[in-house]
Enzyme design. Structure first.
Site, PDB file in Angstrom:
ATOM      1  N   CYS A 341      38.573 -13.784  47.062  1.00 48.95           N
ATOM      2  CA  CYS A 341      38.036 -14.287  48.332  1.00 48.95           C
ATOM      3  C   CYS A 341      38.688 -15.587  48.813  1.00 48.95           C
ATOM      4  O   CYS A 341      39.008 -15.691  50.012  1.00 48.95           O
ATOM      5  CB  CYS A 341      36.520 -14.414  48.267  1.00 48.95           C
ATOM      6  SG  CYS A 341      35.842 -15.011  46.730  1.00 48.95           S
ATOM      7  N   ARG A 370      39.387 -13.577  34.167  1.00 50.26           N
ATOM      8  CA  ARG A 370      38.135 -14.309  33.985  1.00 50.26           C
ATOM      9  C   ARG A 370      37.964 -14.636  32.508  1.00 50.26           C
ATOM     10  O   ARG A 370      38.073 -13.757  31.652  1.00 50.26           O
ATOM     11  CB  ARG A 370      36.954 -13.489  34.507  1.00 50.26           C
ATOM     12  CG  ARG A 370      37.055 -13.250  36.010  1.00 50.26           C
ATOM     13  CD  ARG A 370      35.925 -12.437  36.570  1.00 50.26           C
ATOM     14  NE  ARG A 370      36.106 -12.257  38.020  1.00 50.26           N
ATOM     15  CZ  ARG A 370      35.310 -11.531  38.784  1.00 50.26           C
ATOM     16  NH1 ARG A 370      34.265 -10.919  38.256  1.00 50.26           N
ATOM     17  NH2 ARG A 370      35.544 -11.429  40.089  1.00 50.26           N
ATOM     18  N   GLN A 388      39.890  -5.127  41.041  1.00 53.47           N
ATOM     19  CA  GLN A 388      38.764  -4.595  41.794  1.00 53.47           C
ATOM     20  C   GLN A 388      39.271  -3.837  43.022  1.00 53.47           C
ATOM     21  O   GLN A 388      40.364  -4.106  43.498  1.00 53.47           O
ATOM     22  CB  GLN A 388      37.836  -5.716  42.256  1.00 53.47           C
ATOM     23  CG  GLN A 388      37.181  -6.500  41.141  1.00 53.47           C
ATOM     24  CD  GLN A 388      36.317  -7.627  41.681  1.00 53.47           C
ATOM     25  OE1 GLN A 388      36.693  -8.288  42.640  1.00 53.47           O
ATOM     26  NE2 GLN A 388      35.173  -7.843  41.074  1.00 53.47           N
ATOM     27  N   ASP A 390      38.649  -4.508  45.896  1.00 50.16           N
ATOM     28  CA  ASP A 390      38.041  -5.659  46.540  1.00 50.16           C
ATOM     29  C   ASP A 390      38.360  -5.676  48.030  1.00 50.16           C
ATOM     30  O   ASP A 390      39.457  -5.296  48.445  1.00 50.16           O
ATOM     31  CB  ASP A 390      38.602  -6.927  45.889  1.00 50.16           C
ATOM     32  CG  ASP A 390      37.686  -8.111  46.033  1.00 50.16           C
ATOM     33  OD1 ASP A 390      36.577  -7.941  46.561  1.00 50.16           O
ATOM     34  OD2 ASP A 390      38.086  -9.212  45.615  1.00 50.16           O
ATOM     35  N   HIS A 392      37.282  -8.054  51.854  1.00 54.56           N
ATOM     36  CA  HIS A 392      36.533  -9.089  52.557  1.00 54.56           C
ATOM     37  C   HIS A 392      36.594  -8.794  54.048  1.00 54.56           C
ATOM     38  O   HIS A 392      37.677  -8.597  54.601  1.00 54.56           O
ATOM     39  CB  HIS A 392      37.084 -10.471  52.222  1.00 54.56           C
ATOM     40  CG  HIS A 392      36.865 -10.825  50.784  1.00 54.56           C
ATOM     41  ND1 HIS A 392      37.800 -10.562  49.806  1.00 54.56           N
ATOM     42  CD2 HIS A 392      35.791 -11.367  50.158  1.00 54.56           C
ATOM     43  CE1 HIS A 392      37.320 -10.934  48.634  1.00 54.56           C
ATOM     44  NE2 HIS A 392      36.107 -11.426  48.816  1.00 54.56           N
ATOM     45  N   LYS A 471      23.006 -10.741  48.275  1.00 56.66           N
ATOM     46  CA  LYS A 471      23.859  -9.569  48.077  1.00 56.66           C
ATOM     47  C   LYS A 471      23.014  -8.317  47.886  1.00 56.66           C
ATOM     48  O   LYS A 471      21.833  -8.376  47.534  1.00 56.66           O
ATOM     49  CB  LYS A 471      24.771  -9.767  46.872  1.00 56.66           C
ATOM     50  CG  LYS A 471      24.033  -9.969  45.553  1.00 56.66           C
ATOM     51  CD  LYS A 471      25.000 -10.118  44.393  1.00 56.66           C
ATOM     52  CE  LYS A 471      24.253 -10.321  43.076  1.00 56.66           C
ATOM     53  NZ  LYS A 471      25.147 -10.318  41.906  1.00 56.66           N
ATOM     54  N   HIS A 517      31.716 -10.044  51.357  1.00 54.08           N
ATOM     55  CA  HIS A 517      32.460  -9.650  50.160  1.00 54.08           C
ATOM     56  C   HIS A 517      31.960  -8.261  49.775  1.00 54.08           C
ATOM     57  O   HIS A 517      30.752  -8.024  49.726  1.00 54.08           O
ATOM     58  CB  HIS A 517      32.164 -10.579  48.985  1.00 54.08           C
ATOM     59  CG  HIS A 517      32.316 -12.039  49.248  1.00 54.08           C
ATOM     60  ND1 HIS A 517      33.331 -12.799  48.705  1.00 54.08           N
ATOM     61  CD2 HIS A 517      31.561 -12.904  49.985  1.00 54.08           C
ATOM     62  CE1 HIS A 517      33.192 -14.065  49.091  1.00 54.08           C
ATOM     63  NE2 HIS A 517      32.123 -14.154  49.857  1.00 54.08           N
TER      64      HIS A 517
END
Length: 647
Positions: A341, A370, A388, A390, A392, A471, A517
Site C-alpha cells: 500500500c 514479514r 498477495q 493485492d 488498492h 475491514k 485495500h
C-alpha cells in the site's frame, strides 16, 4: 435471589440444564444475585453462547489438572477458541505425550468429583499480593493491566484458583466430553521477546458423539495436512537456511502460476492496472505510512551502505529517533517491503489525478517480507516471504458503497470457482488506531451499508480492525468444516491523508481520495495451503499441476507413450510420461498416489490403433479412446472452468 433459584421456579428441568444466565444481555454465573428487575435468559447447552462457556470452563479444569501434577507450573491464560481451548504454562521442560495423557486422566478425575466453580471477589492490591505470594508473576501482571479496583477470581473448590472475569459452568461434573490434543511452544502475550511458555490444546463438546466426530475430522486433517501433502506431491520444501520461505518445486511453481494467471484473468475487464513496485524502501516511507510506529517489529530492517554489510536484522531506536541496530550500533535506514500500500500511494501521487480517473485500481503480485516470530512460522500458513493478489482502489467518497458491493461480488465469484463457502465478518476500531473516532464511525457505517446492500449476512468483530481503518474479512470453510481467514476489504481514510494525496474534483478544487485495500486469496501461500487441504491434494483438472500421465505397459511402448505426451503437451495440456521398466499396476498406483486426474495407459493395441486406455483418478477405467478425442475432452474440461473465471 440467585439466578439458579429463578430457573428452578420456572422448571426443575431448566435448573438442571442451565449452565449460566444472560442478565440484561450480559452472561453471568447461576449464583448471580437477581436483586432488581432485569431481562433474564438461561444458557442451556443448545444456546449459541454455551459451547464457548463450556470450553472456557474446561480450560480451567485443564489448568487445575496441570497444577496438581506439576506444582511448580505458572499459569498464563486459557481462553476458548474456535476448535476448543488452550492454556499456557511456564514449566521447566516441554510437555511430552505421556504428560498429556496423565493430565487428561487427572481432568477426568476432577470432573467426577463434581467440584464447584466459585467466584471470589478481591481488592486489586490483595489479589496482586495473593498471586505474588503464590509465585505467579504473570497473573500479577494481568491483574495490574486488566483489573479494576476489585477483581474477580474463580476457584474450583480447593483444586485451583485463577484471575478470571468468568463466567463458568456450575461444577466440573458438567464437563463430560473433552480431550487433550497436543502441546506446543508459545510466548507470553504472543511476543517472542517475552517469557517462553508451553501451550496445551484441548477440545470439548456437550456430547461424546460430537467429540468423536471432531476427533475423526482431526485425523482426516492430518492426512490432508498441506505440509505432508506438499512434500509427498513435490510441491514445495523448506530449508533452515531460509526460515519461513518456501522453495517452490516445479509442480508447486506451476500451481502458483496457475493461481496468479487465474486472478489476472478474473480481473480482466474489472478496470485494474497491474503494477510492480520496489522491494526496498527508505524508512521515511514507512514513517509516513504509519507502519514504522505500528508494524516495525514485523519488518526486516536493512543497514545502509555506510553502516555495515547490508544484512537484515532487528534493532532499536537511538536518542535522536534514528533506528539503530542493538548489536552493532549501526544505523538502519531501509526496510524490505512488508505490504504494497505505501508504494501504491507514491504511484498515485506520481501524476495529477482527476475525479474522472477514479476509481483507480492498482493490482500488485509483488514479493513481500514479514519478520514473523519463529514460534508462529509454520508451513505455508505463516511465512516470512509471500505474495498477495493485492490491490488498492482509490475512490471518491460517494463511490464507497458501489465499490465495496462490486468487491463483494468479485469475492463471491472467485470462491464459487473453487467451490468454497465463506462467511463475512466486519472488524471495527481497535484501541491502537489512527485518525478520529468520528471518521472511524463513518467508515464502519459505510462498510456495513455496503454489506447490507449486497444482501450478505455478517458478524461483528469488535476492535479487530487494522490501525488505519475498519475491514471486512471473509472466513472460508473447507471440506472438513475448518475456517480460514482469506479475503479482506479494508476502508482507509488515513493513509491518503498521510501521503497528501489529492485529486481534482468536479468542482475544480482538490479532494483527498478514499482508499480500499483488498485481497481475495489473501496470500498465495496461505490460499495454496487451504486448497491443498480442501481438495486433499486432488486438485480439479484445470488446477492440477500435472493433468495427465501417460503410462507405458512395456519398454517397447515407450516411444509411443512419449509421442502421446508430446501431442497433449502441444495442445497446451500439462502431461508427463512414465516409461520406466516397471509393472503397469505399480505405475497406476503411483499416479493415483500423486493424485493425477487422468492416466493414459498404452500397450500394443493402443500403439497400433492410435488410442490410449483412459483411467480417471475418480471413476477408474474409461476404455480406449483416440488421442485427439482425449485432447478435446481434457481441453474442454479445463477450458470450462477458465472460461467461467474470465466472464
Amino acid at each position: 435471589m440467585p439466578a439458579v433459584d429463578l430457573a428452578a421456579e420456572i422448571s426443575p428441568r431448566l435448573a438442571r440444564q442451565a449452565l449460566a444466565a444472560m442478565v440484561d444481555g450480559r452472561m453471568v454465573d447461576l449464583t448471580f444475585a437477581l436483586d432488581s428487575d432485569a431481562e433474564v435468559r438461561f444458557v442451556t447447552p443448545d444456546a449459541p453462547e454455551a459451547l464457548d462457556l463450556y470450553r472456557h470452563s474446561t480450560a480451567h479444569l485443564l489448568a487445575a489438572a496441570v497444577t496438581a501434577l506439576f506444582p511448580e507450573a505458572q499459569c498464563g491464560i486459557g481462553p476458548a477458541i474456535d476448535e476448543g481451548f488452550f492454556y499456557d504454562f511456564v514449566v521447566d521442560r516441554p510437555f511430552v505425550p505421556e504428560d498429556l495423557e496423565a493430565i487428561e486422566r487427572k481432568m477426568a478425575e476432577l470432573a467426577r468429583l463434581d467440584l464447584r466453580y466459585e467466584r471470589r471477589m478481591m481488592p486489586k492490591a490483595q489479589a496482586k499480593e495473593f498471586f505474588g505470594d503464590r509465585g505467579e508473576p504473570l497473573k500479577v501482571e494481568l491483574i495490574e493491566e486488566k483489573g479494576g479496583p476489585v477483581v474477580s477470581c474463580y476457584t474450583i473448590e480447593d483444586a485451583f484458583i485463577d484471575f478470571c472475569t468468568g463466567p463458568h459452568v456450575p461444577s466440573t461434573g458438567r464437563l463430560k466430553a473433552f480431550k487433550v490434543l497436543s502441546s506446543s511452544n508459545a510466548y507470553w502475550k504472543g511476543d517472542a521477546r517475552n517469557q517462553p511458555m508451553q501451550r496445551i490444546y484441548g477440545t470439548a463438546f456437550f456430547k461424546d458423539a460430537a467429540l468423536r466426530t471432531h476427533l475423526q475430522r482431526i485425523e482426516q486433517a492430518k492426512e490432508r495436512d498441506h505440509r505432508k501433502l506438499g512434500r509427498e506431491l513435490g510441491l514445495f520444501t523448506f530449508h533452515p537456511w531460509a526460515p519461513g520461505a518456501p522453495f517452490w518445486q516445479a509442480k508447486g511453481a506451476t500451481l502458483y502460476r496457475l493461481l496468479a494467471d487465474y486472478m489476472r484473468d478474473t480481473l480482466s475487464g474489472e478496470g485494474y492496472l497491474e503494477v510492480r513496485t520496489p522491494l526496498l524502501y527508505n524508512k521515511a516511507l514507512w514513517e509516513t505510512s504509519g507502519h514504522w510506529d505500528h508494524y516495525r517489529d514485523n519488518m526486516f530492517l536493512v543497514q545502509d551502505d555506510a553502516g555495515g554489510d547490508g544484512s537484515a536484522g532487528g534493532g532499536g531506536t537511538g536518542s535522536d529517533g534514528q533506528a539503530v541496530d542493538d548489536r552493532a550500533g549501526v544505523r538502519l535506514d531501509y526496510a524490505l517491503k512488508a505490504m504494497n500500500c505505501p508504494a501504491h500511494m507514491l504511484m498515485f501521487a506520481s501524476e495529477g489525478r482527476s475525479y474522472r480517473d477514479l476509481p483507480l485500481r492498482f493490482h500488485d503480485q509483488g514479493v513481500l517480507h514479514r519478520n514473523e516470530a519463529s514460534g508462529v512460522v509454520g508451513g505455508l500458513t505463516r511465512v516470512r516471504q509471500l505474495s498477495q493478489d493485492d490491490a488498492h482502489c482509490f475512490i471518491t467518497e460517494d463511490q464507497i458503497g458501489e465499490e465495496v458491493e462490486r468487491l463483494l461480488r468479485l469475492v463471491d465469484r472467485v470462491y464459487s470457482d473453487f467451490g468454497l463457502d465463506y462467511a463475512l465478518e466486519l472488524s471495527t476500531r481497535p484501541d491502537d488506531y489512527l485518525g478520529s473516532a468520528a471518521t472511524w464511525d463513518h467508515a464502519e457505517a459505510q462498510l456495513k451499508a455496503a454489506i447490507e446492500a449486497a444482501g450478505a449476512q455478517h458478524t461483528i468483530s469488535e476492535g479487530d480492525g487494522s490501525f488505519y481503518g475498519p475491514k471486512i474479512d471473509m472466513h472460508v470453510t473447507d471440506a472438513l468444516g475448518r475456517r480460514w481467514q482469506c479475503a479482506t476489504i479494508q476502508l482507509d481514510y488515513q493513509m491518503p491523508q498521510r501521503f497528501g494525496l489529492k485529486y481534482t474534483g468536479a468542482d475544480n478544487t482538490e479532494h483527498t481520495p478514499v482508499l480500499i485495500h483488498r485481497a481475495i486469496f489473501g496470500s498465495f501461500e496461505r490460499f495454496i495451503a487451504l486448497l491443498i487441504e480442501h481438495y486433499g491434494g486432488a486438485f480439479p483438472l484445470w488446477l492440477a499441476p500435472v493433468q495427465a500421465r501417460v503410462l507405458s505397459i512395456a519398454d517397447r511402448h515407450a516411444e509411443y507413450a512419449s509421442s502421446v505426451r508430446d501431442r497433449l503437451g502441444a495442445a497446451g495440456l500439462r502431461v508427463e510420461a512414465d516409461v520406466r521398466q516397471e509393472k503397469i499396476g505399480l505405475k497406476i498406483r503411483e499416479a493415483q498416489l500423486q493424485k493425477i486426474p487422468y492416466m493414459l495407459v498404452v500397450g500394443d493395441r493402443e500403439a497400433a490403433d492410435g488410442t490410449v486406455a483412459v483411467r480417471k483418478r475418480k471413476g477408474g477405467d474409461q476404455g480406449a479412446q483416440p488421442v485427439e478425442a482425449v485432447i478435446a475432452a481434457l481441453d474442454e474440461e479445463t477450458r470450462r472452468k477458465r472460461d467461467a473465471a474470465a466472464k
